[in-house]
Design an enzyme around this catalytic site. Sequence first.
Site, PDB file in Angstrom:
ATOM      1  N   SER A   1       0.840  -1.194   0.000  1.00 49.90           N
ATOM      2  CA  SER A   1       0.000   0.000   0.000  1.00 49.90           C
ATOM      3  C   SER A   1       0.869   1.235   0.000  1.00 49.90           C
ATOM      4  O   SER A   1       1.666   1.451   0.924  1.00 49.90           O
ATOM      5  CB  SER A   1      -0.908   0.015   1.237  1.00 49.90           C
ATOM      6  OG  SER A   1      -1.507   1.292   1.377  1.00 49.90           O
TER       7      SER A   1
ATOM      8  N   HIS B   1      -1.121  -1.242  -4.377  1.00 45.82           N
ATOM      9  CA  HIS B   1      -2.413  -0.940  -3.761  1.00 45.82           C
ATOM     10  C   HIS B   1      -2.494   0.550  -3.442  1.00 45.82           C
ATOM     11  O   HIS B   1      -1.613   1.106  -2.789  1.00 45.82           O
ATOM     12  CB  HIS B   1      -2.568  -1.766  -2.485  1.00 45.82           C
ATOM     13  CG  HIS B   1      -3.922  -1.698  -1.866  1.00 45.82           C
ATOM     14  ND1 HIS B   1      -4.985  -2.467  -2.314  1.00 45.82           N
ATOM     15  CD2 HIS B   1      -4.404  -0.972  -0.823  1.00 45.82           C
ATOM     16  CE1 HIS B   1      -6.053  -2.223  -1.572  1.00 45.82           C
ATOM     17  NE2 HIS B   1      -5.727  -1.298  -0.661  1.00 45.82           N
TER      18      HIS B   1
ATOM     19  N   ASP C   1      -4.756   3.375  -1.654  1.00 45.92           N
ATOM     20  CA  ASP C   1      -5.837   3.614  -0.694  1.00 45.92           C
ATOM     21  C   ASP C   1      -6.362   5.038  -0.840  1.00 45.92           C
ATOM     22  O   ASP C   1      -5.687   6.007  -0.473  1.00 45.92           O
ATOM     23  CB  ASP C   1      -5.326   3.401   0.739  1.00 45.92           C
ATOM     24  CG  ASP C   1      -5.142   1.932   1.076  1.00 45.92           C
ATOM     25  OD1 ASP C   1      -6.092   1.160   0.854  1.00 45.92           O
ATOM     26  OD2 ASP C   1      -4.065   1.555   1.562  1.00 45.92           O
TER      27      ASP C   1
ATOM     28  N   MET D   1      -8.972   7.822   0.287  1.00 40.27           N
ATOM     29  CA  MET D   1      -9.804   8.159   1.444  1.00 40.27           C
ATOM     30  C   MET D   1     -10.290   9.600   1.331  1.00 40.27           C
ATOM     31  O   MET D   1      -9.565  10.466   0.841  1.00 40.27           O
ATOM     32  CB  MET D   1      -9.011   7.979   2.738  1.00 40.27           C
ATOM     33  CG  MET D   1      -8.403   6.600   2.905  1.00 40.27           C
ATOM     34  SD  MET D   1      -7.533   6.450   4.479  1.00 40.27           S
ATOM     35  CE  MET D   1      -6.690   4.884   4.245  1.00 40.27           C
TER      36      MET D   1
ATOM     37  N   HIS E   1      -8.420   1.124  -4.099  1.00 42.76           N
ATOM     38  CA  HIS E   1      -9.387   0.831  -3.030  1.00 42.76           C
ATOM     39  C   HIS E   1     -10.056   2.135  -2.622  1.00 42.76           C
ATOM     40  O   HIS E   1      -9.430   3.001  -2.002  1.00 42.76           O
ATOM     41  CB  HIS E   1      -8.625   0.196  -1.860  1.00 42.76           C
ATOM     42  CG  HIS E   1      -9.472  -0.135  -0.682  1.00 42.76           C
ATOM     43  ND1 HIS E   1      -8.927  -0.558   0.513  1.00 42.76           N
ATOM     44  CD2 HIS E   1     -10.815  -0.123  -0.491  1.00 42.76           C
ATOM     45  CE1 HIS E   1      -9.898  -0.786   1.380  1.00 42.76           C
ATOM     46  NE2 HIS E   1     -11.049  -0.516   0.799  1.00 42.76           N
TER      47      HIS E   1
ATOM     48  N   MET F   1     -12.195   4.183  -0.415  1.00 45.10           N
ATOM     49  CA  MET F   1     -12.833   4.346   0.891  1.00 45.10           C
ATOM     50  C   MET F   1     -13.479   5.717   0.906  1.00 45.10           C
ATOM     51  O   MET F   1     -13.065   6.632   1.627  1.00 45.10           O
ATOM     52  CB  MET F   1     -11.790   4.167   2.004  1.00 45.10           C
ATOM     53  CG  MET F   1     -11.351   2.722   2.165  1.00 45.10           C
ATOM     54  SD  MET F   1      -9.873   2.527   3.189  1.00 45.10           S
ATOM     55  CE  MET F   1      -8.607   2.733   1.930  1.00 45.10           C
TER      56      MET F   1
ATOM     57  N   MET G   1     -11.467  -6.303   5.211  1.00 44.23           N
ATOM     58  CA  MET G   1     -10.722  -5.374   6.050  1.00 44.23           C
ATOM     59  C   MET G   1     -10.407  -6.053   7.385  1.00 44.23           C
ATOM     60  O   MET G   1     -11.307  -6.559   8.059  1.00 44.23           O
ATOM     61  CB  MET G   1     -11.519  -4.092   6.296  1.00 44.23           C
ATOM     62  CG  MET G   1     -11.802  -3.270   5.045  1.00 44.23           C
ATOM     63  SD  MET G   1     -10.301  -2.730   4.178  1.00 44.23           S
ATOM     64  CE  MET G   1      -9.477  -1.754   5.454  1.00 44.23           C
TER      65      MET G   1
ATOM     66  N   GLY H   1      -9.030   3.683   7.448  1.00 48.06           N
ATOM     67  CA  GLY H   1      -8.761   5.086   7.701  1.00 48.06           C
ATOM     68  C   GLY H   1      -7.301   5.401   7.904  1.00 48.06           C
ATOM     69  O   GLY H   1      -6.832   6.456   7.490  1.00 48.06           O
TER      70      GLY H   1
ATOM     71  N   GLY I   1      -3.066   3.719   8.304  1.00 50.41           N
ATOM     72  CA  GLY I   1      -2.118   2.618   8.262  1.00 50.41           C
ATOM     73  C   GLY I   1      -1.562   2.330   9.642  1.00 50.41           C
ATOM     74  O   GLY I   1      -1.713   3.111  10.586  1.00 50.41           O
TER      75      GLY I   1
ATOM     76  N   ASP J   1      -6.718  -6.613   3.859  1.00 46.22           N
ATOM     77  CA  ASP J   1      -6.182  -5.260   3.984  1.00 46.22           C
ATOM     78  C   ASP J   1      -6.201  -4.838   5.449  1.00 46.22           C
ATOM     79  O   ASP J   1      -7.270  -4.650   6.029  1.00 46.22           O
ATOM     80  CB  ASP J   1      -7.014  -4.288   3.144  1.00 46.22           C
ATOM     81  CG  ASP J   1      -6.390  -2.903   3.050  1.00 46.22           C
ATOM     82  OD1 ASP J   1      -5.415  -2.632   3.768  1.00 46.22           O
ATOM     83  OD2 ASP J   1      -6.898  -2.087   2.254  1.00 46.22           O
ATOM     84  N   GLY J   2      -4.996  -4.719   6.040  1.00 47.42           N
ATOM     85  CA  GLY J   2      -4.891  -4.209   7.402  1.00 47.42           C
ATOM     86  C   GLY J   2      -4.093  -5.100   8.325  1.00 47.42           C
ATOM     87  O   GLY J   2      -4.473  -6.247   8.565  1.00 47.42           O
TER      88      GLY J   2
ATOM     89  N   SER K   1       3.016  -0.570   6.142  1.00 45.54           N
ATOM     90  CA  SER K   1       4.211  -0.352   6.964  1.00 45.54           C
ATOM     91  C   SER K   1       5.099  -1.588   7.009  1.00 45.54           C
ATOM     92  O   SER K   1       6.330  -1.477   7.078  1.00 45.54           O
ATOM     93  CB  SER K   1       3.809   0.064   8.377  1.00 45.54           C
ATOM     94  OG  SER K   1       2.918  -0.867   8.970  1.00 45.54           O
TER      95      SER K   1
END
Length: 226
Positions: free
Chosen positions: A12, A37, A39, A41, A70, A72, A141, A146, A148, A176-177, A199
Amino acid sequence: MSFDRSIKIAPSILSADFANFGAECEAIEAQGADWVHVDVMDGHFVPNITFGPATCAAIRPHIKTVMDVHLMIAPVDPYIEAFAKAGADIITAHVEAGPHIHRTVQAIRGAGAKAGVALNPGTPASAVAELLDMVDLVCVMTVNPGFGGQKFIDMTAKVRELRDMIGDRPIHIEIDGGVDPTTAPLVAAAGADVLVAGSAVFRGGSVTDPAPYGANIRAIRAAAEA
């Protein structure tokens, strides 16, 4: 994009150096990433704001693999065409983001992208039961979306349920997560094949020293495939 159920690592870029997105995308691919990926938001559906179609269009030339976008955001539908034109190979929308997820999936496919649907931790697998003949990916998820760097929420039972529901359909199960070498084998054993990691991939490296990216990607892959 051809379909297979081999483990794919999708770093990500939320954890990348924002000032060097193009170089970061090239670096993670050179170090073994299967997908990239993205993200997106909006500060409304989730409590954070990241980037939009213009950023996707800017980094697209630097991505040789799969741009996995993705969303969100809510509403979703007004922005699908823009992300498709920006080069998204896969566009994933949340079932919780609007009242007509079936229409959203139709719009994604109509725009020429592969269609994904995402489920927040509090949303059951059954929420996508009527969509499985239309989608290419289900994203589970394992954090509340929201930010990382959050702690992994165990959704392996949901992943196993989805794997049974999907049967022999050519649908990816994405996680994811909180994915790292400790959590990756749990979700892979349950049936997931696409692992998003932020991360855990970018930790310790940089565009000038990308070797840690490769070591991190290999560690996650090896744990998932063990």
